[in-house]
Write a protein that holds these residues in place. Structure first.
Motif, mmCIF file in Angstrom:
data_model
loop_
_atom_site.group_PDB
_atom_site.id
_atom_site.type_symbol
_atom_site.label_atom_id
_atom_site.label_comp_id
_atom_site.label_asym_id
_atom_site.label_seq_id
_atom_site.Cartn_x
_atom_site.Cartn_y
_atom_site.Cartn_z
ATOM 1 N N GLY B 79 0.871 -1.169 0.000
ATOM 2 C CA GLY B 79 0.000 0.000 0.000
ATOM 3 C C GLY B 79 0.907 1.216 0.000
ATOM 4 N N TYR B 80 0.719 2.120 -0.952
ATOM 5 C CA TYR B 80 1.653 3.232 -1.115
ATOM 6 C C TYR B 80 0.890 4.547 -1.103
ATOM 7 N N MET B 81 1.348 5.449 -0.274
ATOM 8 C CA MET B 81 0.751 6.781 -0.242
ATOM 9 C C MET B 81 1.838 7.773 -0.611
ATOM 10 N N ALA B 142 -6.746 9.159 1.416
ATOM 11 C CA ALA B 142 -5.575 8.572 0.759
ATOM 12 C C ALA B 142 -5.111 7.328 1.514
ATOM 13 N N LEU B 143 -5.150 7.383 2.831
ATOM 14 C CA LEU B 143 -4.751 6.217 3.624
ATOM 15 C C LEU B 143 -5.734 5.067 3.410
ATOM 16 N N HIS B 149 -6.758 -2.765 -0.362
ATOM 17 C CA HIS B 149 -6.465 -4.099 -0.875
ATOM 18 C C HIS B 149 -5.714 -4.929 0.167
ATOM 19 N N LYS B 150 -5.775 -4.501 1.405
ATOM 20 C CA LYS B 150 -5.181 -5.241 2.524
ATOM 21 C C LYS B 150 -3.702 -5.552 2.295
ATOM 22 N N PRO B 151 -2.860 -4.519 2.248
ATOM 23 C CA PRO B 151 -1.443 -4.743 1.960
ATOM 24 C C PRO B 151 -0.692 -5.337 3.170
ATOM 25 N N THR B 152 0.422 -5.987 2.868
ATOM 26 C CA THR B 152 1.315 -6.473 3.919
ATOM 27 C C THR B 152 2.239 -5.339 4.359
ATOM 28 N N PHE B 153 2.598 -4.503 3.365
ATOM 29 C CA PHE B 153 3.508 -3.393 3.624
ATOM 30 C C PHE B 153 2.786 -2.079 3.332
ATOM 31 N N LEU B 154 2.892 -1.158 4.266
ATOM 32 C CA LEU B 154 2.306 0.157 4.032
ATOM 33 C C LEU B 154 3.454 1.151 3.961
ATOM 34 N N ILE B 155 3.572 1.849 2.821
ATOM 35 C CA ILE B 155 4.708 2.741 2.613
ATOM 36 C C ILE B 155 4.194 4.152 2.362
ATOM 37 N N LEU B 156 4.576 5.076 3.232
ATOM 38 C CA LEU B 156 3.996 6.413 3.226
ATOM 39 C C LEU B 156 5.084 7.461 3.048
ATOM 40 N N ASP B 157 4.926 8.316 2.054
ATOM 41 C CA ASP B 157 5.929 9.341 1.776
ATOM 42 C C ASP B 157 5.412 10.698 2.268
ATOM 43 N N GLU B 158 5.933 11.153 3.385
ATOM 44 C CA GLU B 158 5.521 12.420 3.992
ATOM 45 C C GLU B 158 3.998 12.580 4.015
ATOM 46 N N PRO B 159 3.321 11.681 4.724
ATOM 47 C CA PRO B 159 1.852 11.679 4.653
ATOM 48 C C PRO B 159 1.180 12.869 5.334
ATOM 49 N N THR B 160 1.867 13.572 6.207
ATOM 50 C CA THR B 160 1.160 14.606 6.979
ATOM 51 C C THR B 160 1.593 16.028 6.640
ATOM 52 N N THR B 161 2.285 16.195 5.523
ATOM 53 C CA THR B 161 2.684 17.539 5.133
ATOM 54 C C THR B 161 1.440 18.399 4.877
ATOM 55 N N GLY B 162 1.392 19.552 5.504
ATOM 56 C CA GLY B 162 0.258 20.452 5.314
ATOM 57 C C GLY B 162 -0.971 20.090 6.122
ATOM 58 N N ILE B 183 0.602 -4.975 10.188
ATOM 59 C CA ILE B 183 1.110 -4.389 8.946
ATOM 60 C C ILE B 183 2.474 -3.747 9.212
ATOM 61 N N THR B 184 3.424 -3.999 8.304
ATOM 62 C CA THR B 184 4.748 -3.382 8.405
ATOM 63 C C THR B 184 4.669 -1.994 7.777
ATOM 64 N N ILE B 185 5.063 -0.978 8.534
ATOM 65 C CA ILE B 185 4.873 0.390 8.058
ATOM 66 C C ILE B 185 6.212 1.110 7.931
ATOM 67 N N PHE B 186 6.416 1.713 6.767
ATOM 68 C CA PHE B 186 7.626 2.487 6.498
ATOM 69 C C PHE B 186 7.167 3.899 6.148
ATOM 70 N N VAL B 187 7.563 4.887 6.923
ATOM 71 C CA VAL B 187 7.021 6.231 6.717
ATOM 72 C C VAL B 187 8.135 7.286 6.731
#
Lengths: 251, 310
Positions: B79-81, B142-143, B149-162, B183-187
């Motif tokens: 899952g990519y944001m 967006a989240l 789709h129920k991801p195993t990995f959630l990858i977020l690129d600066e999700p809270t800017t603004g 869920i494994t989360i990389f942010v």
């Protein structure tokens, strides 16, 4: 200084249909002050900024900016203010120098003035060698520093900054605030919105907006004392939704 | 066990090395943070992890899949944001979510449980166009779309800017809940206070990882002493200290300046100098560095070294 009010807002109301975006706001901003305008997303900050910059007319209220009336003299207001938003203020496919020339020209500076101020600006930012680089190719932090310099290139009475440092890293944010302090020190009044509560601490006074209403207006020190919080983050969260502050185990 | 293994990863664009020999291991169901300034290479690293860019050298394994060889399978598990608002502005809230579910061969109903805590907050506005949502609501949508789709990995690129301070709190509470569900989360984030909410963080600059640690331990890396100094005229105080021979570095920190004295300079010396210059209501106390101090220190050190090398 107290007497010199560059922004006077009395009972400002702005409605969109049934929705009241600004609900009877009253405040003054003094010359040379750094005035923080805080609120959650959707609290009505941008609506107020649009009115103060002459881009939108209020539904009712008495408002003057730089000595001009927002209903009748919005063109005079625009000439005497600077404005910088997070989203857009420079042309990406123009170079740094071209952007300065464009804005200088719009604000009616002479060629000589534009040239002098361009040189001063480039040397202040230490980017003389980048003068002809396209804005679009620069990192965000640089763009924001240049955008701020351009917003005050005509030496306005007031500069409005709408979330100027959003998404910018901590070092660049500090350099940016050095520039804000410098401008305020030169007598330019700074009206700034931000989501970074550490930046709220840098303001002389802050106003906090919740659902279109002003719920607090004072110096950060006084607000922290009144709401018994040790940071502006705490004050903001308390006022904005009555919730706990950001970091769970703060101390 | 490590769920994501990044090994000697490099990626260049022309002359610019965006990612330089990065190795990282992220555990299963870990909440891992990546902090660094603009242009550090955070987004490039994230695009490599999400199979959107190909590495020049090195490899990334997500679970037992390789981002290059197994990208098709992996895309269903990620899952990519992205940093910029990634949704369709002219579609409604509900249409956006349905779209993302369908693309992954799923439906809102199938994984409703996973997103319900988040989606419920924006469901009252489900007929509204995404472009007309406030910043905080956009992030929630967006989240939801990244999770549907129920991801195993959630990858977020600066999700809270603004996003405002209150919505940020809510957003991170959601990440905690997702982590609890395995869920494994990389942010990535430019906010230092957010780094404190991760289990481990990596500091990135100029394409390299400078440190990986528990965010609570990072402040111990701060070299030297640190003082918080304040006075009535903060701007003048900063200007003065910046040029002072007693001081190594000065940065603005909320209502005070964080000052690192030069080696051998005592706090009394600094204080009496400031008093001598006429600063009123001077306060000066020794403080413990926070993660932001370390970040600034590491970055300015690296910058100095670069300048010296030029």
């Amino acid at each position: 200084m107290q007497a010199d009010k560059v922004i006077q807002v009395h009972n400002l109301v702005k409605k969109f249909g049934n929705f009241t975006a600004n609900d009877a706001l009253s405040f003054d901003v003094y010359r040379g002050e750094i005035f923080g305008f805080l609120g959650a997303n959707g609290a009505g900050k941008t609506t107020t900024i649009k009115i103060l910059t002459g881009l939108s007319k209020p539904t009712s209220g008495d408002i003057s900016v730089a000595g001009f009336d927002v209903y009748k003299q919005s063109d005079d207001i625009k000439r005497n203010i600077g404005y910088m938003s997070q989203k857009f203020s420079l042309y990406e496919d123009l170079s740094i120098v071209e952007n300065i020339r464009l804005y200088g020209g719009i604000y009616g500076l002479s060629r000589k003035e534009i040239k002098n101020r361009t040189n001063a600006l480039l040397s202040r930012l230490g980017i003389e060698d980048k003068a002809n680089v396209l804005i679009g190719s620069l990192p965000l932090g640089w763009k924001q520093k240049i955008a701020f310099s351009v917003a005050i290139v005509h030496n306005p009475d007031i500069v409005f900054l709408d979330e100027p440092s959003s998404g910018v890293d901590p070092i660049t944010r500090r350099q940016f605030w050095d520039m804000i302090y410098e401008a305020a020190h030169q007598g330019i009044t700074v009206f700034v919105t931000t989501h970074y509560m550490d930046e709220a601490e840098y303001c002389d006074r802050v106003a906090i907006l919740v659902s279109g209403k002003m719920v607090a207006l004072d110096s950060p020190g006084k607000l922290k004392h009144d709401y018994d919080e040790d940071s502006m983050e705490g004050v903001f969260v308390k006022l904005a939704r009555g919730k706990r502050s950001f970091v769970k185990n703060n101390k | 066990m490590s769920e994501i293994r990044i090994h000697n990863l490099s990626k260049s664009f022309g002359k610019i090395s965006a990612v330089r020999d990065v190795s990282l291991e992220i555990h299963s169901a870990e909440l891992f943070g990546l902090i660094g300034p603009d242009g550090a290479g955070k987004s490039t690293l994230i695009r490599l992890m999400t199979t959107l860019l190909l590495p020049d050298t090195g490899e990334i394994k997500m679970g037992n899949l390789d981002v290059v060889d197994d990208y098709k399978q992996l895309r269903h598990m990620i899952g990519y944001m992205p940093g910029k608002f990634s949704l369709y502005h002219d579609l409604s809230v509900e249409e956006n979510l349905t779209f993302f579910a369908t693309v992954f061969g799923s439906s809102i109903e199938e994984n409703y449980d996973l997103v319900k805590d988040i989606y419920r907050q924006i469901e009252p506005f489900k007929k509204r166009r995404a472009g007309n949502l406030s910043g905080g609501m956009k992030q929630k949508l967006a989240l939801s779309c990244a999770l549907i789709h129920k991801p195993t990995f959630l990858i977020l690129d600066e999700p809270t800017t603004g996003v405002d301070a209150v919505s940020r709190v809510e957003f991170w509470d959601m990440l905690d809940n997702l982590k609890a569900q395995g869920i494994t989360i990389f942010v990535s984030t430019p906010y230092m206070d957010e780094a404190m909410r991760c289990e481990r963080v990596a500091l990135m600059q100029d394409g390299s990882i400078m440190a990986v640690d528990n965010p609570g331990d990072i402040p111990q890396r701060f070299p030297g002493k640190l003082y918080a100094i304040g006075a009535d005229e903060m701007y003048q105080l900063k200007m003065y200290l910046q040029d002072s021979e007693l001081v190594e570095s000065v940065s603005l920190f909320g209502q005070s300046l964080h000052v690192v004295p030069k080696n051998g300079v005592s706090v009394q010396q600094m204080k009496s100098e400031c008093r001598h210059k006429g600063f009123k209501n001077l306060t000066c106390k020794s403080i413990k560095p926070v993660i932001e101090d370390v970040f600034i220190e590491l970055m300015s050190k690296q910058k100095k070294e670069q300048d010296a090398g030029r």
